[in-house]
Design a protein around this motif. Sequence first.
Motif, PDB file in Angstrom:
ATOM      1  N   ARG A 357      31.549  -3.075  16.173  1.00 39.70           N
ATOM      2  CA  ARG A 357      31.846  -4.002  14.898  1.00 39.70           C
ATOM      3  C   ARG A 357      30.692  -3.359  13.853  1.00 39.70           C
ATOM      4  NH1 ARG A 357      32.671 -10.312  15.547  1.00 39.70           N
ATOM      5  NH2 ARG A 357      34.697 -10.320  16.641  1.00 39.70           N
ATOM      6  N   ASP A 358      29.431  -2.901  14.642  1.00 40.09           N
ATOM      7  CA  ASP A 358      28.404  -2.511  13.704  1.00 40.09           C
ATOM      8  C   ASP A 358      28.970  -0.938  13.204  1.00 40.09           C
ATOM      9  OD1 ASP A 358      26.637  -4.361  14.196  1.00 40.09           O
ATOM     10  OD2 ASP A 358      25.810  -2.995  15.810  1.00 40.09           O
ATOM     11  N   PHE A 359      29.811  -0.388  13.722  1.00 39.93           N
ATOM     12  CA  PHE A 359      30.240   0.961  13.498  1.00 39.93           C
ATOM     13  C   PHE A 359      31.282   0.771  12.234  1.00 39.93           C
ATOM     14  CE2 PHE A 359      33.029   4.707  13.560  1.00 39.93           C
ATOM     15  CZ  PHE A 359      32.107   5.928  13.415  1.00 39.93           C
ATOM     16  N   VAL A 360      32.214  -0.366  12.623  1.00 42.63           N
ATOM     17  CA  VAL A 360      32.920  -0.579  11.623  1.00 42.63           C
ATOM     18  C   VAL A 360      32.510  -0.980  10.132  1.00 42.63           C
ATOM     19  CG1 VAL A 360      35.004  -2.346  10.972  1.00 42.63           C
ATOM     20  CG2 VAL A 360      35.032  -1.289  13.152  1.00 42.63           C
ATOM     21  N   LEU A 361      31.212  -1.989  10.396  1.00 43.97           N
ATOM     22  CA  LEU A 361      30.530  -2.250   9.189  1.00 43.97           C
ATOM     23  C   LEU A 361      30.062  -1.021   8.439  1.00 43.97           C
ATOM     24  CD1 LEU A 361      29.761  -4.875   7.533  1.00 43.97           C
ATOM     25  CD2 LEU A 361      27.786  -5.048   9.220  1.00 43.97           C
ATOM     26  N   LEU A 362      29.438  -0.068   9.355  1.00 41.98           N
ATOM     27  CA  LEU A 362      28.929   1.144   8.755  1.00 41.98           C
ATOM     28  C   LEU A 362      30.098   1.874   8.075  1.00 41.98           C
ATOM     29  CD1 LEU A 362      26.755   3.378   8.474  1.00 41.98           C
ATOM     30  CD2 LEU A 362      27.436   4.023  10.552  1.00 41.98           C
ATOM     31  N   GLY A 363      30.961   2.035   8.530  1.00 44.35           N
ATOM     32  CA  GLY A 363      32.029   2.681   7.734  1.00 44.35           C
ATOM     33  C   GLY A 363      32.735   2.176   6.588  1.00 44.35           C
ATOM     34  N   LEU A 364      32.669   0.839   6.669  1.00 39.95           N
ATOM     35  CA  LEU A 364      32.921   0.062   5.211  1.00 39.95           C
ATOM     36  C   LEU A 364      31.807   0.359   4.381  1.00 39.95           C
ATOM     37  CD1 LEU A 364      34.314  -3.236   6.546  1.00 39.95           C
ATOM     38  CD2 LEU A 364      35.666  -1.377   5.589  1.00 39.95           C
ATOM     39  N   SER A 365      30.595   0.171   4.514  1.00 42.06           N
ATOM     40  CA  SER A 365      29.496   0.641   3.758  1.00 42.06           C
ATOM     41  C   SER A 365      29.449   1.867   3.406  1.00 42.06           C
ATOM     42  CB  SER A 365      28.161   0.084   4.562  1.00 42.06           C
ATOM     43  OG  SER A 365      28.037  -1.072   5.062  1.00 42.06           O
ATOM     44  N   MET A 366      29.833   2.791   4.052  1.00 43.57           N
ATOM     45  CA  MET A 366      29.926   4.307   3.714  1.00 43.57           C
ATOM     46  C   MET A 366      30.865   4.407   2.380  1.00 43.57           C
ATOM     47  SD  MET A 366      27.549   6.074   4.938  1.00 43.57           S
ATOM     48  CE  MET A 366      28.135   7.773   4.776  1.00 43.57           C
ATOM     49  N   LEU A 367      32.061   3.711   2.690  1.00 47.32           N
ATOM     50  CA  LEU A 367      33.296   3.808   1.677  1.00 47.32           C
ATOM     51  C   LEU A 367      32.740   3.321   0.336  1.00 47.32           C
ATOM     52  CD1 LEU A 367      36.198   4.313   1.299  1.00 47.32           C
ATOM     53  CD2 LEU A 367      36.757   1.868   1.949  1.00 47.32           C
ATOM     54  N   LEU A 368      32.001   2.057   0.384  1.00 49.90           N
ATOM     55  CA  LEU A 368      31.571   1.336  -0.743  1.00 49.90           C
ATOM     56  C   LEU A 368      30.527   2.267  -1.417  1.00 49.90           C
ATOM     57  CD1 LEU A 368      31.005  -2.205   0.606  1.00 49.90           C
ATOM     58  CD2 LEU A 368      32.660  -1.334  -1.174  1.00 49.90           C
ATOM     59  N   LEU A 369      29.732   2.985  -0.768  1.00 57.45           N
ATOM     60  CA  LEU A 369      28.690   3.848  -1.410  1.00 57.45           C
ATOM     61  C   LEU A 369      29.285   5.173  -1.965  1.00 57.45           C
ATOM     62  CD1 LEU A 369      25.527   3.544   0.846  1.00 57.45           C
ATOM     63  CD2 LEU A 369      25.764   3.017  -1.604  1.00 57.45           C
ATOM     64  N   ARG A 374      29.543   2.006  -5.484  1.00 53.90           N
ATOM     65  CA  ARG A 374      29.032   0.745  -5.552  1.00 53.90           C
ATOM     66  C   ARG A 374      27.459   0.737  -5.643  1.00 53.90           C
ATOM     67  NH1 ARG A 374      31.771  -1.055  -8.569  1.00 53.90           N
ATOM     68  NH2 ARG A 374      30.811  -3.083  -8.675  1.00 53.90           N
ATOM     69  N   PRO A 375      26.642   0.069  -6.293  1.00 50.20           N
ATOM     70  CA  PRO A 375      25.241  -0.018  -6.224  1.00 50.20           C
ATOM     71  C   PRO A 375      24.775  -0.323  -4.642  1.00 50.20           C
ATOM     72  CG  PRO A 375      25.882  -1.167  -8.137  1.00 50.20           C
ATOM     73  CD  PRO A 375      27.317  -0.855  -7.226  1.00 50.20           C
ATOM     74  N   VAL A 376      23.326   0.088  -4.471  1.00 46.03           N
ATOM     75  CA  VAL A 376      22.975  -0.022  -3.237  1.00 46.03           C
ATOM     76  C   VAL A 376      22.814  -1.793  -2.716  1.00 46.03           C
ATOM     77  CG1 VAL A 376      20.830   0.335  -1.835  1.00 46.03           C
ATOM     78  CG2 VAL A 376      21.968   2.145  -3.170  1.00 46.03           C
ATOM     79  N   TYR A 377      22.413  -2.321  -3.672  1.00 46.20           N
ATOM     80  CA  TYR A 377      21.902  -3.761  -3.521  1.00 46.20           C
ATOM     81  C   TYR A 377      23.348  -4.568  -3.179  1.00 46.20           C
ATOM     82  CZ  TYR A 377      23.807  -4.990  -8.148  1.00 46.20           C
ATOM     83  OH  TYR A 377      24.556  -5.161  -9.442  1.00 46.20           O
ATOM     84  N   GLN A 378      24.437  -4.038  -3.801  1.00 40.99           N
ATOM     85  CA  GLN A 378      25.667  -4.833  -3.357  1.00 40.99           C
ATOM     86  C   GLN A 378      26.179  -4.395  -1.955  1.00 40.99           C
ATOM     87  OE1 GLN A 378      28.933  -4.005  -6.219  1.00 40.99           O
ATOM     88  NE2 GLN A 378      27.756  -4.694  -7.932  1.00 40.99           N
ATOM     89  N   VAL A 379      25.943  -3.145  -1.561  1.00 41.39           N
ATOM     90  CA  VAL A 379      25.981  -2.927  -0.179  1.00 41.39           C
ATOM     91  C   VAL A 379      25.319  -3.596   0.770  1.00 41.39           C
ATOM     92  CG1 VAL A 379      26.388  -0.925   1.444  1.00 41.39           C
ATOM     93  CG2 VAL A 379      27.153  -0.514  -0.987  1.00 41.39           C
ATOM     94  N   VAL A 380      24.162  -3.491   0.538  1.00 40.10           N
ATOM     95  CA  VAL A 380      23.279  -4.353   1.412  1.00 40.10           C
ATOM     96  C   VAL A 380      23.321  -5.812   1.606  1.00 40.10           C
ATOM     97  CG1 VAL A 380      20.620  -4.983   1.483  1.00 40.10           C
ATOM     98  CG2 VAL A 380      20.903  -2.763   0.792  1.00 40.10           C
ATOM     99  N   GLY A 381      23.709  -6.314   0.222  1.00 43.38           N
ATOM    100  CA  GLY A 381      24.165  -7.730   0.363  1.00 43.38           C
ATOM    101  C   GLY A 381      25.518  -8.179   1.056  1.00 43.38           C
ATOM    102  N   PHE A 382      26.354  -6.980   1.177  1.00 36.54           N
ATOM    103  CA  PHE A 382      27.656  -7.267   1.885  1.00 36.54           C
ATOM    104  C   PHE A 382      27.387  -7.158   3.430  1.00 36.54           C
ATOM    105  CE2 PHE A 382      30.690  -4.315   4.117  1.00 36.54           C
ATOM    106  CZ  PHE A 382      31.768  -5.320   4.189  1.00 36.54           C
TER     107      PHE A 382
END
Length: 392
Positions: A357-369, A374-382
Amino acid sequence: MTSQSGPIGVFLIFLRLGLVSFGGPVAHLGYFREAFVTRRKWLSDTAYAQLVALCQVLPGPASSQVGFALGLHRAGMGGALAAWLGFTLPSALVMMLFALYYQQLNHWLGSDWLHGLKVAAVAVVAQAVWGMGRALCPDRRTRTLAVLAMCGVLLLPGPGWQVLIILTAGGLGSRLLPVEPAELDGPELRLPYSRRWAWAFLLVSLALLIALPLSVLLLPGSDLRLLDSFYRAGALVFGGGHVVLPLLQAEMVPSGLVGQDSFMAGYGMAQAVPGPLFTFAAYLGMQATGTGGALVALLGIFLPGFLLLLGVLPFYHGLYDKPLMQSALRGINAAVVGILLAALYQPVWLTAILSIRDFVLLGLSMLLLMSWQRPVYQVVGFCALAAGLGWH
């Protein structure tokens, strides 16, 4: 002066960076390159890479030293202090508040949200390493040096080996990596003081390292003891905030100034907030003696790195136009990318990616960034929201 030239302008720019620069020192170097080389063109890519290489070799917080030097270049000593204050203030205030309220926060929110912030940090660091790698390792030889340096750091942990790896890469670069004239174009670092002042800064840094322990023996007191402990930690640590952990733990936990559980909670939070990891000192000082202790700890841990940087810069800066030095620096810069890759794996990846699940969340974060920009603060909040809701 333009609004970006004086100390106030420098402070505001670094304050914005201090509010959004998640991911630790590796990511900060990427933020600075984007802000001051690519966008504002304060320095050439070559001069910035040289500065990063120097700060990686010196003791102290590398990203904060780079920011300090950028402020020095733009607006003199006032600009250097403004850059440090702007970049440090947001995370220092958050860490001081966390020292007061972390037990209540964990009771209300649980601990999973902190883990979500760590996952976001992996994405931010990976993006920064990618950007610096593309800039500093443009060919097969520099990429090979970077990968070899990464392997060396992972297989031979410890600050002594890291310095040896950087110096070895510099020696190889001087022989194997010829400099192209176009790489030297662009603004270079300006220094508003002479070598005589540089010697004074070096002498003061050494004098404090000797005098503070003696002062504690003669005038025992909590704040003086804190200043001595944090100054020694800042003067003796190579490799950034993660490496300072065992030094601070040895100073604070056995003495009873901070409990082990409290120490680890603060360290976890320091990795999750924007700005320099060395603001962990503000948390420890706050836990130990309150607001005064937090300010003393911050001063102590940052001061030696800045004094050493001021002392070394004029001598190092004089070598910039030597072709042999330029070639050596290409090798050093490649090694720095390798060291950042190693840091991405240990400790950033290993402390955050603990499940599928952490890896999946990381993949989504990389996609957003990287794809959706997307701005960093949005990815951090997500990431914090997803982990806090039980995704982790």
